[in-house]
Motif scaffolding. Structure first.
Motif, PDB file in Angstrom:
ATOM      1  N   HIS A   1      -6.613 -14.691   3.955  1.00  9.19           N
ATOM      2  CA  HIS A   1      -5.888 -14.867   2.690  1.00  9.19           C
ATOM      3  C   HIS A   1      -5.006 -13.663   2.386  1.00  9.19           C
ATOM      4  N   MET A   2      -5.556 -12.472   2.568  1.00 12.49           N
ATOM      5  CA  MET A   2      -4.794 -11.263   2.244  1.00 12.49           C
ATOM      6  C   MET A   2      -3.611 -11.086   3.194  1.00 12.49           C
ATOM      7  N   LYS A   3      -3.775 -11.483   4.445  1.00 12.59           N
ATOM      8  CA  LYS A   3      -2.675 -11.397   5.400  1.00 12.59           C
ATOM      9  C   LYS A   3      -1.519 -12.293   4.960  1.00 12.59           C
ATOM     10  N   LYS A   4      -1.843 -13.486   4.425  1.00 13.83           N
ATOM     11  CA  LYS A   4      -0.806 -14.381   3.907  1.00 13.83           C
ATOM     12  C   LYS A   4      -0.020 -13.717   2.781  1.00 13.83           C
ATOM     13  N   LEU A   5      -0.698 -12.841   2.038  1.00 16.37           N
ATOM     14  CA  LEU A   5      -0.044 -12.133   0.929  1.00 16.37           C
ATOM     15  C   LEU A   5       0.621 -10.837   1.387  1.00 16.37           C
ATOM     16  N   GLU A   6       0.641 -10.611   2.709  1.00 19.80           N
ATOM     17  CA  GLU A   6       1.295  -9.471   3.336  1.00 19.80           C
ATOM     18  C   GLU A   6       0.560  -8.156   3.139  1.00 19.80           C
ATOM     19  N   PHE A   7      -0.760  -8.221   2.967  1.00 22.77           N
ATOM     20  CA  PHE A   7      -1.592  -7.029   2.949  1.00 22.77           C
ATOM     21  C   PHE A   7      -2.271  -6.908   4.305  1.00 22.77           C
ATOM     22  N   LYS A   8      -2.216  -5.728   4.890  1.00 22.57           N
ATOM     23  CA  LYS A   8      -2.882  -5.494   6.162  1.00 22.57           C
ATOM     24  C   LYS A   8      -4.304  -5.001   5.910  1.00 22.57           C
ATOM     25  N   TYR A   9      -5.192  -5.376   6.797  1.00 18.09           N
ATOM     26  CA  TYR A   9      -6.595  -4.983   6.697  1.00 18.09           C
ATOM     27  C   TYR A   9      -6.790  -3.611   7.316  1.00 18.09           C
ATOM     28  N   TYR A  10      -7.562  -2.770   6.638  1.00 18.62           N
ATOM     29  CA  TYR A  10      -7.941  -1.473   7.169  1.00 18.62           C
ATOM     30  C   TYR A  10      -9.451  -1.414   7.256  1.00 18.62           C
ATOM     31  N   GLU A  11      -9.940  -0.658   8.187  1.00 15.37           N
ATOM     32  CA  GLU A  11     -11.356  -0.634   8.506  1.00 15.37           C
ATOM     33  C   GLU A  11     -12.251  -0.363   7.298  1.00 15.37           C
ATOM     34  N   GLU A  12     -13.386  -1.010   7.304  1.00 16.45           N
ATOM     35  CA  GLU A  12     -14.388  -0.840   6.254  1.00 16.45           C
ATOM     36  C   GLU A  12     -14.907   0.588   6.278  1.00 16.45           C
ATOM     37  N   ARG A  13     -15.175   1.121   5.082  1.00 12.24           N
ATOM     38  CA  ARG A  13     -15.691   2.486   4.985  1.00 12.24           C
ATOM     39  C   ARG A  13     -16.602   2.596   3.770  1.00 12.24           C
ATOM     40  N   ASP A  14     -17.790   3.090   3.986  1.00 10.22           N
ATOM     41  CA  ASP A  14     -18.743   3.313   2.898  1.00 10.22           C
ATOM     42  C   ASP A  14     -18.978   2.066   2.045  1.00 10.22           C
ATOM     43  N   GLY A  15     -19.018   0.896   2.687  1.00  9.31           N
ATOM     44  CA  GLY A  15     -19.263  -0.338   1.955  1.00  9.31           C
ATOM     45  C   GLY A  15     -18.035  -0.953   1.318  1.00  9.31           C
ATOM     46  N   TRP A  16     -16.844  -0.404   1.597  1.00  8.39           N
ATOM     47  CA  TRP A  16     -15.595  -0.914   1.032  1.00  8.39           C
ATOM     48  C   TRP A  16     -14.675  -1.373   2.153  1.00  8.39           C
ATOM     49  N   VAL A  17     -13.914  -2.436   1.899  1.00  8.40           N
ATOM     50  CA  VAL A  17     -12.829  -2.831   2.783  1.00  8.40           C
ATOM     51  C   VAL A  17     -11.535  -2.669   2.003  1.00  8.40           C
ATOM     52  N   THR A  18     -10.494  -2.244   2.693  1.00  8.62           N
ATOM     53  CA  THR A  18      -9.223  -1.970   2.034  1.00  8.62           C
ATOM     54  C   THR A  18      -8.112  -2.779   2.677  1.00  8.62           C
ATOM     55  N   PHE A  19      -7.269  -3.327   1.831  1.00  8.78           N
ATOM     56  CA  PHE A  19      -6.078  -4.042   2.262  1.00  8.78           C
ATOM     57  C   PHE A  19      -4.885  -3.295   1.676  1.00  8.78           C
ATOM     58  N   GLY A  20      -3.964  -2.881   2.519  1.00  5.82           N
ATOM     59  CA  GLY A  20      -2.812  -2.123   2.046  1.00  5.82           C
ATOM     60  C   GLY A  20      -1.511  -2.749   2.495  1.00  5.82           C
TER      61      GLY A  20
ATOM     62  N   SER B   1     -15.601  -3.872  -2.612  1.00  4.10           N
ATOM     63  CA  SER B   1     -16.921  -3.574  -2.072  1.00  4.10           C
ATOM     64  C   SER B   1     -17.485  -4.837  -1.444  1.00  4.10           C
ATOM     65  N   VAL B   2     -18.013  -4.716  -0.224  1.00  5.20           N
ATOM     66  CA  VAL B   2     -18.620  -5.884   0.409  1.00  5.20           C
ATOM     67  C   VAL B   2     -20.063  -6.068  -0.037  1.00  5.20           C
ATOM     68  N   ARG B   3     -20.600  -5.115  -0.782  1.00  2.00           N
ATOM     69  CA  ARG B   3     -21.985  -5.203  -1.229  1.00  2.00           C
ATOM     70  C   ARG B   3     -22.125  -5.518  -2.719  1.00  2.00           C
ATOM     71  N   PHE B   4     -21.184  -5.070  -3.498  1.00  4.26           N
ATOM     72  CA  PHE B   4     -21.240  -5.250  -4.946  1.00  4.26           C
ATOM     73  C   PHE B   4     -19.900  -5.777  -5.416  1.00  4.26           C
TER      74      PHE B   4
END
Length: 100
Positions: free
Chosen positions: A22-41, A60-63
């Motif tokens: 979904h985020m790729k369709k919105l033109e956000f690239k995925y960046y590696e998960e870190r400390d329980g967070w995933v980032t799209f920039g 956050s993938v946990r909360f």
């Protein structure tokens, strides 16, 4: 993928792949998960430690926590669609805790 993502359940990894799509369709690239967070920039910048995303949405993938740092108006206009994709992820994960 970091070691943190590799230990996520199969269902969470599947839900995360759907969110990435979904985020790729919105033109956000995925960046590696870190400390329980995933980032799209949407863009990259150089910082003291190398390359980092900016104009980004971190979840956050946990909360059910989200951090949004968007400066471009074109990206801000995409926020409702990104919000829905993130809500769909949390719903699939069984997290319903907040209204936002």
């Amino acid at each position: 993928m970091s070691a943190e993502v590799k230990v996520l359940s199969t269902s969470t990894r599947t839900n995360l792949e759907a969110l990435k799509h979904h985020m790729k369709k919105l033109e956000f690239k995925y960046y590696e998960e870190r400390d329980g967070w995933v980032t799209f920039g949407a863009h990259l910048m150089m910082n003291g430690e190398g390359v980092a995303p900016y104009d980004c949405i971190s979840i956050s993938v946990r909360f059910m926590d989200i951090n949004v740092d968007l400066w471009g108006f074109d990206l801000i206009n995409k926020l409702p669609e990104a919000r829905q994709a993130i809500l769909d992820f949390y719903e699939a994960e069984g997290n319903y805790g907040k209204d936002w």
